[in-house]
Design a protein around this motif. Sequence first.
Motif, PDB file in Angstrom:
ATOM      1  N   LEU A   5       0.843  -1.195   0.000  1.00  0.00           N
ATOM      2  CA  LEU A   5       0.000   0.000   0.000  1.00  0.00           C
ATOM      3  C   LEU A   5       0.877   1.244   0.000  1.00  0.00           C
ATOM      4  N   GLN A   6       0.351   2.323  -0.546  1.00  0.00           N
ATOM      5  CA  GLN A   6       1.028   3.610  -0.573  1.00  0.00           C
ATOM      6  C   GLN A   6       0.126   4.640   0.082  1.00  0.00           C
ATOM      7  N   ARG A   7       0.742   5.714   0.562  1.00  0.00           N
ATOM      8  CA  ARG A   7      -0.040   6.839   1.084  1.00  0.00           C
ATOM      9  C   ARG A   7       0.383   8.098   0.349  1.00  0.00           C
ATOM     10  N   PRO A   8      -0.265   8.358  -0.806  1.00  0.00           N
ATOM     11  CA  PRO A   8       0.089   9.569  -1.549  1.00  0.00           C
ATOM     12  C   PRO A   8      -0.341  10.820  -0.792  1.00  0.00           C
ATOM     13  N   ALA A   9       0.405  11.906  -0.959  1.00  0.00           N
ATOM     14  CA  ALA A   9       0.047  13.166  -0.302  1.00  0.00           C
ATOM     15  C   ALA A   9      -1.229  13.699  -0.944  1.00  0.00           C
ATOM     16  N   PRO A  10      -2.134  14.313  -0.246  1.00  0.00           N
ATOM     17  CA  PRO A  10      -2.158  14.633   1.175  1.00  0.00           C
ATOM     18  C   PRO A  10      -2.496  13.455   2.071  1.00  0.00           C
ATOM     19  N   GLY A  11      -2.902  12.333   1.537  1.00  0.00           N
ATOM     20  CA  GLY A  11      -2.970  11.115   2.312  1.00  0.00           C
ATOM     21  C   GLY A  11      -4.196  10.887   3.159  1.00  0.00           C
ATOM     22  N   THR A  12      -5.374  10.915   2.572  1.00  0.00           N
ATOM     23  CA  THR A  12      -6.572  10.558   3.311  1.00  0.00           C
ATOM     24  C   THR A  12      -6.942   9.099   3.077  1.00  0.00           C
ATOM     25  N   HIS A  13      -6.154   8.431   2.213  1.00  0.00           N
ATOM     26  CA  HIS A  13      -6.396   7.034   1.874  1.00  0.00           C
ATOM     27  C   HIS A  13      -5.079   6.286   1.785  1.00  0.00           C
ATOM     28  N   LEU A  14      -5.134   4.992   2.037  1.00  0.00           N
ATOM     29  CA  LEU A  14      -4.033   4.096   1.690  1.00  0.00           C
ATOM     30  C   LEU A  14      -4.410   3.488   0.350  1.00  0.00           C
ATOM     31  N   VAL A  15      -3.491   3.460  -0.584  1.00  0.00           N
ATOM     32  CA  VAL A  15      -3.808   3.094  -1.959  1.00  0.00           C
ATOM     33  C   VAL A  15      -3.069   1.832  -2.380  1.00  0.00           C
ATOM     34  N   CYS A  16      -3.809   0.938  -3.024  1.00  0.00           N
ATOM     35  CA  CYS A  16      -3.243  -0.222  -3.688  1.00  0.00           C
ATOM     36  C   CYS A  16      -3.201   0.114  -5.176  1.00  0.00           C
ATOM     37  N   ALA A  17      -1.991   0.327  -5.703  1.00  0.00           N
ATOM     38  CA  ALA A  17      -1.853   0.699  -7.113  1.00  0.00           C
ATOM     39  C   ALA A  17      -2.255  -0.447  -8.029  1.00  0.00           C
ATOM     40  N   ALA A  18      -2.020  -1.692  -7.618  1.00  0.00           N
ATOM     41  CA  ALA A  18      -2.335  -2.846  -8.457  1.00  0.00           C
ATOM     42  C   ALA A  18      -3.844  -2.967  -8.680  1.00  0.00           C
ATOM     43  N   ASP A  19      -4.635  -2.796  -7.625  1.00  0.00           N
ATOM     44  CA  ASP A  19      -6.093  -2.919  -7.728  1.00  0.00           C
ATOM     45  C   ASP A  19      -6.769  -1.579  -7.987  1.00  0.00           C
ATOM     46  N   ARG A  20      -6.006  -0.489  -7.905  1.00  0.00           N
ATOM     47  CA  ARG A  20      -6.530   0.873  -8.044  1.00  0.00           C
ATOM     48  C   ARG A  20      -7.675   1.112  -7.073  1.00  0.00           C
ATOM     49  N   LEU A  21      -7.398   0.771  -5.804  1.00  0.00           N
ATOM     50  CA  LEU A  21      -8.354   0.968  -4.731  1.00  0.00           C
ATOM     51  C   LEU A  21      -7.726   1.839  -3.650  1.00  0.00           C
TER      52      LEU A  21
ATOM     53  N   PHE B 284      -8.211   2.870   0.401  1.00  0.00           N
ATOM     54  CA  PHE B 284      -8.845   2.518   1.670  1.00  0.00           C
ATOM     55  C   PHE B 284      -8.777   3.737   2.581  1.00  0.00           C
ATOM     56  N   PRO B 285      -9.923   4.221   3.063  1.00  0.00           N
ATOM     57  CA  PRO B 285      -9.949   5.475   3.826  1.00  0.00           C
ATOM     58  C   PRO B 285      -9.235   5.356   5.168  1.00  0.00           C
ATOM     59  N   ILE B 286      -8.726   6.513   5.615  1.00  0.00           N
ATOM     60  CA  ILE B 286      -8.151   6.636   6.950  1.00  0.00           C
ATOM     61  C   ILE B 286      -9.097   7.533   7.729  1.00  0.00           C
ATOM     62  N   ARG B 287      -9.707   6.995   8.772  1.00  0.00           N
ATOM     63  CA  ARG B 287     -10.658   7.758   9.587  1.00  0.00           C
ATOM     64  C   ARG B 287     -10.134   7.862  11.005  1.00  0.00           C
ATOM     65  N   ASP B 288     -10.013   9.084  11.487  1.00  0.00           N
ATOM     66  CA  ASP B 288      -9.501   9.348  12.834  1.00  0.00           C
ATOM     67  C   ASP B 288      -8.156   8.667  13.057  1.00  0.00           C
ATOM     68  N   GLY B 289      -7.323   8.662  12.013  1.00  0.00           N
ATOM     69  CA  GLY B 289      -5.995   8.079  12.108  1.00  0.00           C
ATOM     70  C   GLY B 289      -5.948   6.565  12.019  1.00  0.00           C
ATOM     71  N   ILE B 290      -7.090   5.934  11.745  1.00  0.00           N
ATOM     72  CA  ILE B 290      -7.166   4.478  11.685  1.00  0.00           C
ATOM     73  C   ILE B 290      -7.536   4.064  10.263  1.00  0.00           C
ATOM     74  N   PRO B 291      -6.697   3.240   9.612  1.00  0.00           N
ATOM     75  CA  PRO B 291      -7.047   2.784   8.267  1.00  0.00           C
ATOM     76  C   PRO B 291      -8.203   1.791   8.296  1.00  0.00           C
ATOM     77  N   VAL B 292      -9.162   1.993   7.413  1.00  0.00           N
ATOM     78  CA  VAL B 292     -10.316   1.097   7.306  1.00  0.00           C
ATOM     79  C   VAL B 292     -10.005   0.128   6.166  1.00  0.00           C
ATOM     80  N   MET B 293      -9.577  -1.070   6.526  1.00  0.00           N
ATOM     81  CA  MET B 293      -9.085  -2.039   5.544  1.00  0.00           C
ATOM     82  C   MET B 293     -10.166  -3.043   5.164  1.00  0.00           C
ATOM     83  N   LEU B 294     -11.341  -2.540   4.822  1.00  0.00           N
ATOM     84  CA  LEU B 294     -12.455  -3.379   4.401  1.00  0.00           C
ATOM     85  C   LEU B 294     -12.700  -3.164   2.912  1.00  0.00           C
TER      86      LEU B 294
END
Length: 71
Positions: free
Chosen positions: A18-34, A36-46
């Motif tokens: 996973l990557q966290r591109p700036a400004p970084g409100t999501h963790l990104v999977c470049a392979a799947d182009r998905l 995953f949101p980060i809420r209150d500093g916690i990644p939601v990996m669903l």
Amino acid sequence: MDTRLIDLLVCPVCKGPLQRPAPGTHLVCAADRLGFPIRDGIPVMLENEAVGVDEQLQPIPATAPTPAEGA
């Protein structure tokens, strides 16, 4: 979010990195182009919480629903 944590997390779909591109409100999977949101500093990996990302790995905004035909 600590970068060491990002290094430990993997995409729940493909198990890829996973990557966290700036400004970084999501963790990104470049392979799947998905993204995953980060809420209150916690990644939601669903998978059902993931959003699509564009070529610059930025989340694609959800489109407004279209009105029903004949309404």
